[in-house]
Design an enzyme around this catalytic site. Structure first.
Site, PDB file in Angstrom:
ATOM      1  N   GLN A 117      22.655 -44.418  39.481  1.00  0.00           N
ATOM      2  CA  GLN A 117      23.837 -43.830  40.130  1.00  0.00           C
ATOM      3  C   GLN A 117      23.551 -43.550  41.609  1.00  0.00           C
ATOM      4  O   GLN A 117      24.375 -43.815  42.478  1.00  0.00           O
ATOM      5  CB  GLN A 117      24.237 -42.544  39.394  1.00  0.00           C
ATOM      6  CG  GLN A 117      25.559 -41.948  39.846  1.00  0.00           C
ATOM      7  CD  GLN A 117      26.751 -42.866  39.540  1.00  0.00           C
ATOM      8  OE1 GLN A 117      26.652 -43.743  38.683  1.00  0.00           O
ATOM      9  NE2 GLN A 117      27.830 -42.692  40.262  1.00  0.00           N
ATOM     10  N   THR A 148       7.163 -53.771  10.682  1.00  0.00           N
ATOM     11  CA  THR A 148       8.618 -53.777  10.512  1.00  0.00           C
ATOM     12  C   THR A 148       9.121 -55.061   9.854  1.00  0.00           C
ATOM     13  O   THR A 148       8.658 -56.161  10.158  1.00  0.00           O
ATOM     14  CB  THR A 148       9.299 -53.601  11.894  1.00  0.00           C
ATOM     15  OG1 THR A 148       8.794 -52.415  12.493  1.00  0.00           O
ATOM     16  CG2 THR A 148      10.808 -53.500  11.757  1.00  0.00           C
ATOM     17  N   GLU A 149      10.078 -54.881   8.937  1.00  0.00           N
ATOM     18  CA  GLU A 149      10.742 -56.012   8.285  1.00  0.00           C
ATOM     19  C   GLU A 149      12.245 -55.772   8.361  1.00  0.00           C
ATOM     20  O   GLU A 149      12.685 -54.673   8.716  1.00  0.00           O
ATOM     21  CB  GLU A 149      10.317 -56.098   6.813  1.00  0.00           C
ATOM     22  CG  GLU A 149       8.829 -56.287   6.640  1.00  0.00           C
ATOM     23  CD  GLU A 149       8.422 -56.411   5.171  1.00  0.00           C
ATOM     24  OE1 GLU A 149       9.309 -56.410   4.289  1.00  0.00           O
ATOM     25  OE2 GLU A 149       7.212 -56.510   4.930  1.00  0.00           O
ATOM     26  N   GLU A 170       8.380 -47.602  17.950  1.00  0.00           N
ATOM     27  CA  GLU A 170       7.385 -46.687  17.344  1.00  0.00           C
ATOM     28  C   GLU A 170       8.048 -45.435  16.777  1.00  0.00           C
ATOM     29  O   GLU A 170       7.546 -44.317  16.905  1.00  0.00           O
ATOM     30  CB  GLU A 170       6.256 -46.362  18.336  1.00  0.00           C
ATOM     31  CG  GLU A 170       5.482 -47.639  18.670  1.00  0.00           C
ATOM     32  CD  GLU A 170       4.035 -47.445  19.090  1.00  0.00           C
ATOM     33  OE1 GLU A 170       3.450 -46.399  18.788  1.00  0.00           O
ATOM     34  OE2 GLU A 170       3.484 -48.377  19.707  1.00  0.00           O
TER      35      GLU A 170
HETATM   36  C1  LIG Z   1      11.034 -54.372  21.552  1.00  0.00           C
HETATM   37  C2  LIG Z   1      10.548 -53.892  20.216  1.00  0.00           C
HETATM   38  C3  LIG Z   1       9.196 -53.973  19.904  1.00  0.00           C
HETATM   39  C4  LIG Z   1       8.736 -53.595  18.625  1.00  0.00           C
HETATM   40  N1  LIG Z   1       7.412 -53.769  18.292  1.00  0.00           N
HETATM   41  C5  LIG Z   1       7.012 -53.580  17.000  1.00  0.00           C
HETATM   42  C6  LIG Z   1       5.685 -53.924  16.570  1.00  0.00           C
HETATM   43  O1  LIG Z   1       4.834 -54.344  17.365  1.00  0.00           O
HETATM   44  N2  LIG Z   1       5.361 -53.788  15.249  1.00  0.00           N
HETATM   45  C7  LIG Z   1       6.252 -53.319  14.339  1.00  0.00           C
HETATM   46  O2  LIG Z   1       5.906 -53.246  13.166  1.00  0.00           O
HETATM   47  N3  LIG Z   1       7.521 -52.965  14.712  1.00  0.00           N
HETATM   48  C8  LIG Z   1       7.923 -53.092  16.016  1.00  0.00           C
HETATM   49  N4  LIG Z   1       9.201 -52.749  16.402  1.00  0.00           N
HETATM   50  C9  LIG Z   1      10.139 -52.246  15.402  1.00  0.00           C
HETATM   51  C10 LIG Z   1      10.531 -50.794  15.621  1.00  0.00           C
HETATM   52  O3  LIG Z   1       9.460 -49.946  15.309  1.00  0.00           O
HETATM   53  C11 LIG Z   1      11.766 -50.539  14.733  1.00  0.00           C
HETATM   54  O4  LIG Z   1      12.849 -51.271  15.332  1.00  0.00           O
HETATM   55  C12 LIG Z   1      12.123 -49.081  14.621  1.00  0.00           C
HETATM   56  O5  LIG Z   1      11.148 -48.391  13.883  1.00  0.00           O
HETATM   57  C13 LIG Z   1      13.485 -48.873  13.952  1.00  0.00           C
HETATM   58  O6  LIG Z   1      13.605 -49.629  12.791  1.00  0.00           O
HETATM   59  P1  LIG Z   1      14.933 -50.520  12.573  1.00  0.00           P
HETATM   60  O7  LIG Z   1      15.134 -51.330  13.792  1.00  0.00           O
HETATM   61  O8  LIG Z   1      14.806 -51.237  11.283  1.00  0.00           O
HETATM   62  O9  LIG Z   1      16.118 -49.469  12.496  1.00  0.00           O
HETATM   63  P2  LIG Z   1      16.684 -48.673  11.124  1.00  0.00           P
HETATM   64  O10 LIG Z   1      15.506 -48.164  10.412  1.00  0.00           O
HETATM   65  O11 LIG Z   1      17.535 -49.707  10.442  1.00  0.00           O
HETATM   66  O12 LIG Z   1      17.517 -47.569  11.756  1.00  0.00           O
HETATM   67  C14 LIG Z   1      18.864 -47.772  12.238  1.00  0.00           C
HETATM   68  C15 LIG Z   1      19.402 -46.428  12.740  1.00  0.00           C
HETATM   69  O13 LIG Z   1      19.498 -45.514  11.639  1.00  0.00           O
HETATM   70  C16 LIG Z   1      18.816 -44.310  11.964  1.00  0.00           C
HETATM   71  N5  LIG Z   1      18.256 -43.732  10.735  1.00  0.00           N
HETATM   72  C17 LIG Z   1      17.559 -44.366   9.750  1.00  0.00           C
HETATM   73  N6  LIG Z   1      17.227 -43.497   8.788  1.00  0.00           N
HETATM   74  C18 LIG Z   1      17.696 -42.280   9.173  1.00  0.00           C
HETATM   75  C19 LIG Z   1      17.652 -40.973   8.598  1.00  0.00           C
HETATM   76  N7  LIG Z   1      17.056 -40.730   7.441  1.00  0.00           N
HETATM   77  N8  LIG Z   1      18.252 -39.966   9.268  1.00  0.00           N
HETATM   78  C20 LIG Z   1      18.856 -40.189  10.457  1.00  0.00           C
HETATM   79  N9  LIG Z   1      18.934 -41.393  11.049  1.00  0.00           N
HETATM   80  C21 LIG Z   1      18.346 -42.426  10.415  1.00  0.00           C
HETATM   81  C22 LIG Z   1      17.711 -44.754  12.921  1.00  0.00           C
HETATM   82  O14 LIG Z   1      17.207 -43.665  13.666  1.00  0.00           O
HETATM   83  C23 LIG Z   1      18.472 -45.768  13.773  1.00  0.00           C
HETATM   84  O15 LIG Z   1      19.236 -45.098  14.741  1.00  0.00           O
HETATM   85  C24 LIG Z   1       9.657 -53.074  17.686  1.00  0.00           C
HETATM   86  C25 LIG Z   1      11.018 -52.951  18.027  1.00  0.00           C
HETATM   87  C26 LIG Z   1      11.472 -53.373  19.260  1.00  0.00           C
HETATM   88  C27 LIG Z   1      12.939 -53.283  19.562  1.00  0.00           C
END
Ligand SMILES: Cc1cc2nc3c(=O)[nH]c(=O)nc-3n(C[C@H](O)[C@H](O)[C@H](O)COP(=O)(O)OP(=O)(O)OC[C@H]3O[C@@H](n4cnc5c(N)ncnc54)[C@H](O)[C@@H]3O)c2cc1C
Length: 397
Positions: free
Chosen positions: A352, A131-132, A379
Protein backbone atom coordinates in the site's frame (compact mmCIF):
# COMPACT_ATOMS: atom_id res chain seq x y z
CA UNK A 1 16.06 -0.52 15.89
CA UNK A 2 15.02 -1.43 12.36
CA UNK A 3 16.87 -4.47 11.04
CA UNK A 4 18.23 -5.04 14.51
CA UNK A 5 18.93 -8.68 15.12
CA UNK A 6 21.30 -7.86 17.96
CA UNK A 7 18.98 -9.14 20.67
CA UNK A 8 20.68 -9.33 24.05
CA UNK A 9 19.88 -13.06 23.96
CA UNK A 10 22.36 -13.58 21.10
CA UNK A 11 26.04 -14.41 21.38
CA UNK A 12 28.69 -12.45 19.47
CA UNK A 13 29.13 -15.42 17.09
CA UNK A 14 25.42 -15.47 16.35
CA UNK A 15 25.36 -11.71 15.69
CA UNK A 16 28.33 -12.05 13.37
CA UNK A 17 26.70 -14.94 11.53
CA UNK A 18 23.49 -12.97 11.10
CA UNK A 19 25.48 -10.05 9.66
CA UNK A 20 27.42 -12.32 7.27
CA UNK A 21 24.23 -13.89 5.92
CA UNK A 22 22.56 -10.48 5.59
CA UNK A 23 25.49 -9.31 3.46
CA UNK A 24 25.32 -12.46 1.33
CA UNK A 25 21.56 -11.95 0.94
CA UNK A 26 21.99 -8.29 -0.07
CA UNK A 27 25.01 -8.77 -2.35
CA UNK A 28 24.27 -12.12 -4.01
CA UNK A 29 20.62 -13.12 -3.61
CA UNK A 30 18.69 -9.84 -3.80
CA UNK A 31 20.09 -8.58 -7.13
CA UNK A 32 18.94 -11.77 -8.91
CA UNK A 33 15.75 -12.50 -6.93
CA UNK A 34 13.35 -11.06 -9.52
CA UNK A 35 15.03 -13.04 -12.31
CA UNK A 36 14.82 -16.31 -10.35
CA UNK A 37 11.19 -15.60 -9.57
CA UNK A 38 10.39 -15.01 -13.25
CA UNK A 39 12.39 -18.05 -14.42
CA UNK A 40 10.67 -20.19 -11.76
CA UNK A 41 13.67 -22.37 -11.12
CA UNK A 42 15.81 -23.03 -8.10
CA UNK A 43 19.27 -21.52 -8.73
CA UNK A 44 21.55 -24.38 -7.71
CA UNK A 45 24.52 -22.05 -8.08
CA UNK A 46 23.21 -20.00 -5.14
CA UNK A 47 22.58 -23.17 -3.12
CA UNK A 48 26.21 -24.15 -3.76
CA UNK A 49 27.38 -20.78 -2.38
CA UNK A 50 25.14 -21.22 0.67
CA UNK A 51 26.74 -24.62 1.11
CA UNK A 52 30.20 -23.07 0.98
CA UNK A 53 29.13 -20.58 3.65
CA UNK A 54 28.26 -23.60 5.81
CA UNK A 55 24.57 -22.70 6.14
CA UNK A 56 23.22 -26.26 5.72
CA UNK A 57 25.55 -27.52 8.43
CA UNK A 58 24.86 -24.81 11.03
CA UNK A 59 23.01 -26.84 13.69
CA UNK A 60 25.02 -30.05 13.28
CA UNK A 61 28.21 -31.11 15.07
CA UNK A 62 31.56 -31.01 13.36
CA UNK A 63 31.88 -34.82 13.40
CA UNK A 64 29.09 -35.12 10.81
CA UNK A 65 30.51 -32.28 8.73
CA UNK A 66 28.47 -29.52 10.39
CA UNK A 67 29.48 -26.13 11.72
CA UNK A 68 28.93 -26.99 15.40
CA UNK A 69 26.59 -24.02 15.91
CA UNK A 70 22.98 -24.38 17.08
CA UNK A 71 19.35 -24.07 16.06
CA UNK A 72 19.23 -20.34 16.90
CA UNK A 73 22.03 -19.81 14.36
CA UNK A 74 20.09 -21.68 11.68
CA UNK A 75 17.03 -19.50 12.38
CA UNK A 76 19.12 -16.33 12.13
CA UNK A 77 20.42 -17.43 8.72
CA UNK A 78 16.91 -18.28 7.51
CA UNK A 79 15.60 -14.91 8.73
CA UNK A 80 18.42 -12.99 7.05
CA UNK A 81 17.77 -14.70 3.69
CA UNK A 82 13.98 -14.31 3.88
CA UNK A 83 14.33 -10.51 4.08
CA UNK A 84 15.20 -10.55 0.40
CA UNK A 85 13.97 -13.91 -0.93
CA UNK A 86 11.57 -16.26 0.84
CA UNK A 87 12.11 -19.04 -1.72
CA UNK A 88 15.84 -19.21 -1.08
CA UNK A 89 15.17 -19.08 2.66
CA UNK A 90 12.69 -21.97 2.54
CA UNK A 91 15.11 -24.03 0.49
CA UNK A 92 17.50 -23.80 3.45
CA UNK A 93 14.78 -24.14 6.09
CA UNK A 94 13.20 -27.25 4.54
CA UNK A 95 16.57 -28.59 3.39
CA UNK A 96 17.80 -28.66 6.98
CA UNK A 97 14.59 -29.20 8.99
CA UNK A 98 12.90 -31.73 6.71
CA UNK A 99 15.79 -33.01 4.62
CA UNK A 100 18.68 -33.42 7.06
CA UNK A 101 17.32 -33.33 10.60
CA UNK A 102 15.31 -36.62 10.48
CA UNK A 103 18.36 -38.49 9.13
CA UNK A 104 20.69 -36.87 11.64
CA UNK A 105 18.33 -37.58 14.52
CA UNK A 106 17.02 -41.05 13.66
CA UNK A 107 19.50 -42.46 11.15
CA UNK A 108 21.75 -45.45 11.73
CA UNK A 109 25.51 -44.97 11.49
CA UNK A 110 25.40 -46.32 7.93
CA UNK A 111 22.53 -44.02 6.89
CA UNK A 112 24.27 -40.98 8.38
CA UNK A 113 27.49 -41.90 6.66
CA UNK A 114 25.79 -42.34 3.31
CA UNK A 115 23.59 -39.23 3.26
CA UNK A 116 24.84 -36.58 5.66
CA UNK A 117 28.17 -35.48 4.08
CA UNK A 118 26.54 -34.22 0.86
CA UNK A 119 23.41 -32.85 2.58
CA UNK A 120 25.23 -31.00 5.34
CA UNK A 121 27.66 -29.42 2.89
CA UNK A 122 24.86 -28.24 0.59
CA UNK A 123 26.10 -30.40 -2.33
CA UNK A 124 22.77 -32.24 -2.17
CA UNK A 125 19.24 -31.50 -0.94
CA UNK A 126 16.90 -33.80 0.96
CA UNK A 127 13.10 -33.70 1.13
CA UNK A 128 10.37 -34.97 3.41
CA UNK A 129 7.25 -36.51 1.86
CA UNK A 130 4.46 -36.43 4.42
CA UNK A 131 1.50 -34.60 2.85
CA UNK A 132 -0.95 -36.51 0.64
CA UNK A 133 -4.20 -35.56 -1.06
CA UNK A 134 -6.10 -36.85 1.98
CA UNK A 135 -3.46 -36.21 4.62
CA UNK A 136 -2.40 -32.59 5.19
CA UNK A 137 -3.45 -31.09 8.52
CA UNK A 138 -4.44 -34.64 9.51
CA UNK A 139 -1.00 -36.04 8.75
CA UNK A 140 -1.81 -39.33 10.49
CA UNK A 141 -4.30 -40.13 7.70
CA UNK A 142 -1.42 -41.26 5.45
CA UNK A 143 -2.51 -43.78 2.80
CA UNK A 144 0.87 -44.56 1.23
CA UNK A 145 1.84 -48.11 2.16
CA UNK A 146 5.17 -49.90 2.53
CA UNK A 147 5.13 -53.69 2.57
CA UNK A 148 8.15 -55.64 3.74
CA UNK A 149 9.00 -58.43 1.32
CA UNK A 150 11.45 -60.92 2.69
CA UNK A 151 14.20 -61.91 0.32
CA UNK A 152 15.23 -65.37 -0.66
CA UNK A 153 18.66 -65.13 0.96
CA UNK A 154 17.36 -66.44 4.28
CA UNK A 155 19.06 -63.68 6.32
CA UNK A 156 17.01 -61.56 8.76
CA UNK A 157 18.44 -58.44 7.11
CA UNK A 158 17.49 -59.60 3.69
CA UNK A 159 14.38 -58.02 2.23
CA UNK A 160 12.90 -54.93 0.64
CA UNK A 161 10.21 -52.37 1.30
CA UNK A 162 7.74 -52.09 -1.54
CA UNK A 163 6.13 -48.66 -1.45
CA UNK A 164 2.91 -47.58 -3.18
CA UNK A 165 1.10 -44.27 -2.90
CA UNK A 166 1.39 -40.58 -3.67
CA UNK A 167 2.54 -37.39 -1.96
CA UNK A 168 1.92 -33.74 -2.73
CA UNK A 169 3.53 -30.34 -2.22
CA UNK A 170 6.98 -31.80 -1.47
CA UNK A 171 9.66 -29.09 -1.18
CA UNK A 172 13.13 -29.75 -2.68
CA UNK A 173 11.95 -33.08 -4.13
CA UNK A 174 12.79 -32.46 -7.79
CA UNK A 175 15.92 -30.32 -7.92
CA UNK A 176 18.94 -31.47 -9.95
CA UNK A 177 20.75 -32.06 -6.63
CA UNK A 178 17.99 -33.82 -4.66
CA UNK A 179 19.56 -37.01 -3.30
CA UNK A 180 16.96 -38.54 -0.99
CA UNK A 181 13.32 -38.21 0.04
CA UNK A 182 12.09 -39.44 3.41
CA UNK A 183 8.63 -40.91 2.86
CA UNK A 184 6.03 -41.56 5.55
CA UNK A 185 4.08 -44.76 4.98
CA UNK A 186 1.76 -47.21 6.69
CA UNK A 187 3.87 -50.29 7.38
CA UNK A 188 1.21 -52.33 9.20
CA UNK A 189 -2.02 -52.17 11.22
CA UNK A 190 -1.89 -52.34 14.99
CA UNK A 191 -4.15 -54.68 16.93
CA UNK A 192 -6.60 -51.82 17.57
CA UNK A 193 -6.83 -51.19 13.82
CA UNK A 194 -4.85 -47.92 13.82
CA UNK A 195 -2.10 -47.59 11.20
CA UNK A 196 1.51 -48.24 12.11
CA UNK A 197 3.40 -45.31 10.53
CA UNK A 198 7.08 -45.45 9.68
CA UNK A 199 9.54 -43.37 7.71
CA UNK A 200 11.60 -44.80 4.86
CA UNK A 201 14.46 -43.31 2.84
CA UNK A 202 13.89 -43.31 -0.91
CA UNK A 203 16.92 -42.25 -2.99
CA UNK A 204 16.17 -39.95 -5.96
CA UNK A 205 15.91 -41.86 -9.20
CA UNK A 206 14.66 -45.09 -7.60
CA UNK A 207 12.58 -46.92 -10.24
CA UNK A 208 8.85 -46.42 -9.61
CA UNK A 209 9.33 -42.98 -8.02
CA UNK A 210 7.90 -40.31 -10.33
CA UNK A 211 8.47 -36.65 -9.59
CA UNK A 212 5.56 -34.75 -11.15
CA UNK A 213 5.63 -31.34 -12.85
CA UNK A 214 6.35 -28.30 -10.67
CA UNK A 215 3.18 -26.68 -9.33
CA UNK A 216 2.02 -23.37 -10.76
CA UNK A 217 2.18 -21.61 -7.37
CA UNK A 218 0.97 -18.13 -6.40
CA UNK A 219 4.37 -17.40 -4.88
CA UNK A 220 7.63 -19.05 -3.78
CA UNK A 221 8.32 -19.46 -7.50
CA UNK A 222 12.01 -20.12 -6.97
CA UNK A 223 11.39 -22.87 -4.43
CA UNK A 224 11.09 -26.41 -5.81
CA UNK A 225 7.75 -28.15 -5.06
CA UNK A 226 6.37 -31.29 -6.71
CA UNK A 227 3.81 -34.07 -6.37
CA UNK A 228 5.29 -37.56 -6.12
CA UNK A 229 3.94 -40.92 -7.22
CA UNK A 230 5.32 -44.17 -5.85
CA UNK A 231 4.45 -47.32 -7.75
CA UNK A 232 6.09 -50.53 -6.57
CA UNK A 233 9.12 -48.56 -5.36
CA UNK A 234 11.64 -51.04 -3.91
CA UNK A 235 14.27 -50.03 -1.39
CA UNK A 236 16.38 -52.21 0.94
CA UNK A 237 14.96 -53.11 4.33
CA UNK A 238 17.76 -51.06 5.89
CA UNK A 239 16.26 -47.86 4.44
CA UNK A 240 13.78 -47.79 7.32
CA UNK A 241 14.56 -44.50 9.12
CA UNK A 242 14.22 -44.79 12.89
CA UNK A 243 12.22 -47.41 14.67
CA UNK A 244 9.40 -49.12 12.82
CA UNK A 245 6.06 -47.68 14.00
CA UNK A 246 7.67 -44.50 15.43
CA UNK A 247 7.15 -42.51 12.23
CA UNK A 248 4.28 -40.41 13.59
CA UNK A 249 6.09 -39.36 16.77
CA UNK A 250 9.25 -38.66 14.81
CA UNK A 251 7.68 -36.43 12.20
CA UNK A 252 5.63 -34.54 14.79
CA UNK A 253 8.90 -33.66 16.50
CA UNK A 254 10.42 -32.62 13.16
CA UNK A 255 7.40 -30.40 12.46
CA UNK A 256 7.44 -28.80 15.93
CA UNK A 257 11.08 -27.91 15.49
CA UNK A 258 10.67 -26.85 11.87
CA UNK A 259 7.98 -24.37 12.84
CA UNK A 260 10.53 -22.29 14.72
CA UNK A 261 12.75 -21.87 11.65
CA UNK A 262 9.62 -21.31 9.57
CA UNK A 263 8.66 -18.52 12.03
CA UNK A 264 12.13 -17.01 11.59
CA UNK A 265 11.50 -17.11 7.84
CA UNK A 266 8.19 -15.26 8.24
CA UNK A 267 9.89 -12.73 10.53
CA UNK A 268 12.51 -12.12 7.85
CA UNK A 269 9.77 -11.54 5.28
CA UNK A 270 8.04 -9.06 7.60
CA UNK A 271 11.40 -7.35 8.18
CA UNK A 272 12.12 -7.14 4.44
CA UNK A 273 8.75 -5.47 3.83
CA UNK A 274 9.44 -2.99 6.65
CA UNK A 275 12.88 -2.05 5.33
CA UNK A 276 11.59 -1.49 1.78
CA UNK A 277 8.63 0.55 3.02
CA UNK A 278 10.75 2.75 5.32
CA UNK A 279 13.13 3.51 2.47
CA UNK A 280 10.30 4.39 0.10
CA UNK A 281 8.43 6.48 2.69
CA UNK A 282 11.57 8.65 3.01
CA UNK A 283 12.15 8.95 -0.75
CA UNK A 284 8.72 9.28 -2.30
CA UNK A 285 7.36 12.81 -2.39
CA UNK A 286 3.65 13.46 -2.87
CA UNK A 287 1.87 16.82 -2.24
CA UNK A 288 5.33 18.38 -1.88
CA UNK A 289 6.64 16.23 0.97
CA UNK A 290 7.89 12.70 1.70
CA UNK A 291 4.95 10.36 2.26
CA UNK A 292 6.51 9.31 5.60
CA UNK A 293 5.72 12.82 6.91
CA UNK A 294 2.06 11.83 6.91
CA UNK A 295 1.21 10.53 10.34
CA UNK A 296 -0.86 7.70 8.88
CA UNK A 297 2.12 6.39 6.89
CA UNK A 298 4.49 6.78 9.86
CA UNK A 299 2.04 4.96 12.15
CA UNK A 300 1.69 2.17 9.61
CA UNK A 301 5.49 1.79 9.62
CA UNK A 302 5.52 1.84 13.43
CA UNK A 303 2.95 -0.96 13.51
CA UNK A 304 5.01 -2.95 11.00
CA UNK A 305 8.07 -2.54 13.22
CA UNK A 306 6.08 -3.70 16.29
CA UNK A 307 4.95 -6.83 14.41
CA UNK A 308 8.52 -7.69 13.38
CA UNK A 309 9.83 -7.22 16.89
CA UNK A 310 7.09 -9.36 18.48
CA UNK A 311 7.55 -12.10 15.86
CA UNK A 312 11.32 -12.16 16.38
CA UNK A 313 11.02 -12.42 20.15
CA UNK A 314 8.57 -15.32 19.73
CA UNK A 315 10.81 -17.45 17.50
CA UNK A 316 13.88 -16.58 19.56
CA UNK A 317 12.14 -17.69 22.75
CA UNK A 318 11.01 -20.98 21.18
CA UNK A 319 14.47 -21.60 19.70
CA UNK A 320 16.24 -20.88 23.00
CA UNK A 321 13.92 -23.35 24.75
CA UNK A 322 14.67 -25.98 22.11
CA UNK A 323 18.42 -25.43 22.44
CA UNK A 324 18.23 -25.67 26.25
CA UNK A 325 16.18 -28.89 26.17
CA UNK A 326 13.00 -27.29 27.51
CA UNK A 327 9.47 -27.96 26.18
CA UNK A 328 8.84 -25.71 23.17
CA UNK A 329 5.85 -27.13 21.28
CA UNK A 330 3.28 -24.43 22.17
CA UNK A 331 5.92 -21.69 21.90
CA UNK A 332 6.81 -22.88 18.39
CA UNK A 333 3.14 -22.65 17.40
CA UNK A 334 2.79 -19.17 18.95
CA UNK A 335 5.88 -18.12 16.97
CA UNK A 336 4.56 -19.54 13.71
CA UNK A 337 1.13 -17.99 14.19
CA UNK A 338 2.48 -14.56 15.19
CA UNK A 339 5.11 -14.36 12.48
CA UNK A 340 2.84 -15.61 9.68
CA UNK A 341 0.29 -12.94 10.54
CA UNK A 342 3.05 -10.32 10.81
CA UNK A 343 4.40 -11.22 7.36
CA UNK A 344 0.96 -11.09 5.74
CA UNK A 345 0.11 -7.77 7.38
CA UNK A 346 3.48 -6.20 6.61
CA UNK A 347 3.35 -7.35 2.98
CA UNK A 348 -0.09 -5.77 2.59
CA UNK A 349 0.96 -2.51 4.31
CA UNK A 350 4.24 -2.27 2.39
CA UNK A 351 2.44 -2.77 -0.93
CA UNK A 352 0.00 0.00 0.00
CA UNK A 353 2.83 2.39 0.87
CA UNK A 354 4.36 1.75 -2.56
CA UNK A 355 1.10 2.70 -4.30
CA UNK A 356 0.94 1.50 -7.93
CA UNK A 357 4.59 0.47 -7.88
CA UNK A 358 3.69 -2.04 -5.17
CA UNK A 359 1.63 -3.91 -7.77
CA UNK A 360 4.59 -4.60 -10.07
CA UNK A 361 6.27 -7.98 -9.79
CA UNK A 362 9.72 -6.44 -10.13
CA UNK A 363 9.18 -4.76 -6.76
CA UNK A 364 10.36 -6.96 -3.85
CA UNK A 365 7.31 -6.07 -1.76
CA UNK A 366 5.03 -7.37 -4.53
CA UNK A 367 6.92 -10.68 -4.41
CA UNK A 368 6.66 -10.73 -0.61
CA UNK A 369 2.91 -10.06 -0.98
CA UNK A 370 2.48 -13.18 -3.16
CA UNK A 371 4.96 -15.26 -1.17
CA UNK A 372 3.58 -14.45 2.29
CA UNK A 373 0.29 -16.32 1.88
CA UNK A 374 1.89 -19.72 2.21
CA UNK A 375 3.41 -18.69 5.54
CA UNK A 376 -0.06 -19.24 7.00
CA UNK A 377 -0.26 -22.73 5.47
CA UNK A 378 3.10 -24.54 5.23
CA UNK A 379 4.36 -26.70 8.13
CA UNK A 380 0.90 -26.59 9.73
CA UNK A 381 -1.83 -24.07 8.94
CA UNK A 382 -2.79 -21.18 11.21
CA UNK A 383 -5.73 -23.27 12.42
CA UNK A 384 -3.42 -26.18 13.32
CA UNK A 385 -1.29 -23.75 15.36
CA UNK A 386 -4.43 -22.51 17.14
CA UNK A 387 -5.34 -26.15 17.84
CA UNK A 388 -1.94 -26.81 19.43
CA UNK A 389 -2.06 -23.62 21.52
CA UNK A 390 -5.67 -24.31 22.63
CA UNK A 391 -4.64 -27.85 23.66
CA UNK A 392 -1.80 -26.35 25.67
CA UNK A 393 -4.44 -24.28 27.47
CA UNK A 394 -6.22 -27.53 28.35
CA UNK A 395 -8.97 -27.51 25.72
CA UNK A 396 -9.76 -30.59 23.66
CA UNK A 397 -9.61 -28.51 20.42
C1 LIG B 1 4.58 -24.45 -1.09
C2 LIG B 1 4.30 -25.61 -0.18
C3 LIG B 1 5.34 -26.41 0.26
C4 LIG B 1 5.08 -27.55 1.06
N1 LIG B 1 6.11 -28.39 1.41
C5 LIG B 1 5.83 -29.58 2.02
C6 LIG B 1 6.85 -30.57 2.24
O1 LIG B 1 8.03 -30.36 1.94
N2 LIG B 1 6.50 -31.77 2.78
C7 LIG B 1 5.22 -32.05 3.14
O2 LIG B 1 4.97 -33.16 3.59
N3 LIG B 1 4.22 -31.13 2.96
C8 LIG B 1 4.50 -29.91 2.40
N4 LIG B 1 3.50 -28.98 2.21
C9 LIG B 1 2.13 -29.30 2.60
C10 LIG B 1 1.62 -28.45 3.75
O3 LIG B 1 2.24 -28.82 4.95
C11 LIG B 1 0.09 -28.66 3.79
O4 LIG B 1 -0.44 -28.00 2.63
C12 LIG B 1 -0.55 -28.10 5.04
O5 LIG B 1 -0.17 -28.86 6.16
C13 LIG B 1 -2.08 -28.09 4.95
O6 LIG B 1 -2.57 -29.31 4.49
P1 LIG B 1 -3.66 -29.31 3.29
O7 LIG B 1 -3.12 -28.48 2.20
O8 LIG B 1 -4.00 -30.72 2.98
O9 LIG B 1 -4.92 -28.56 3.89
P2 LIG B 1 -6.19 -29.24 4.76
O10 LIG B 1 -5.59 -30.11 5.78
O11 LIG B 1 -7.05 -29.87 3.70
O12 LIG B 1 -6.83 -27.99 5.35
C14 LIG B 1 -7.74 -27.15 4.61
C15 LIG B 1 -8.23 -26.04 5.55
O13 LIG B 1 -9.00 -26.62 6.61
C16 LIG B 1 -8.48 -26.17 7.86
N5 LIG B 1 -8.67 -27.23 8.86
C17 LIG B 1 -8.40 -28.56 8.74
N6 LIG B 1 -8.72 -29.20 9.87
C18 LIG B 1 -9.18 -28.26 10.74
C19 LIG B 1 -9.65 -28.31 12.09
N7 LIG B 1 -9.71 -29.44 12.78
N8 LIG B 1 -10.06 -27.15 12.66
C20 LIG B 1 -9.99 -25.99 11.98
N9 LIG B 1 -9.56 -25.88 10.71
C21 LIG B 1 -9.15 -27.01 10.10
C22 LIG B 1 -7.00 -25.93 7.59
O14 LIG B 1 -6.43 -25.09 8.57
C23 LIG B 1 -7.08 -25.27 6.21
O15 LIG B 1 -7.42 -23.92 6.34
C24 LIG B 1 3.76 -27.82 1.46
C25 LIG B 1 2.71 -26.97 1.05
C26 LIG B 1 2.96 -25.90 0.22
C27 LIG B 1 1.81 -25.06 -0.24
Amino acid sequence: MIADTSSTALTDRQRKLSQTVREFADDVVAPAAYRYDTERRLPVEIIAQMGELGLFGLPFPVDVGGQGEDYVSLCLAVEALARVDQSIAVTLEAGVGLGIMPIYRHGTAAQRERWLPDLVSGRALGAFGLTEAGAGSDAGATRTTARLEHGTGGSADDGEWVIDGSKQFITNSGTPITSVITITAVTDRREDGTPELSTILVPSGTPGLTVGESYDKVGWHTSDTHPLTLEGVRVPKDNLLGERGRGYANFLRALDEGRIAFAALATGAAQGCLEEAVRYAREREVFGHAIGANQHVAFTLARMQARVHAARLCWLDAAQKLVHGKPFKAEASVAKLTSGEAAMANARDASQIFGGYGFLNENPVARHYRDAKVLEVGEGTTEVQLMIIARDLGFAA
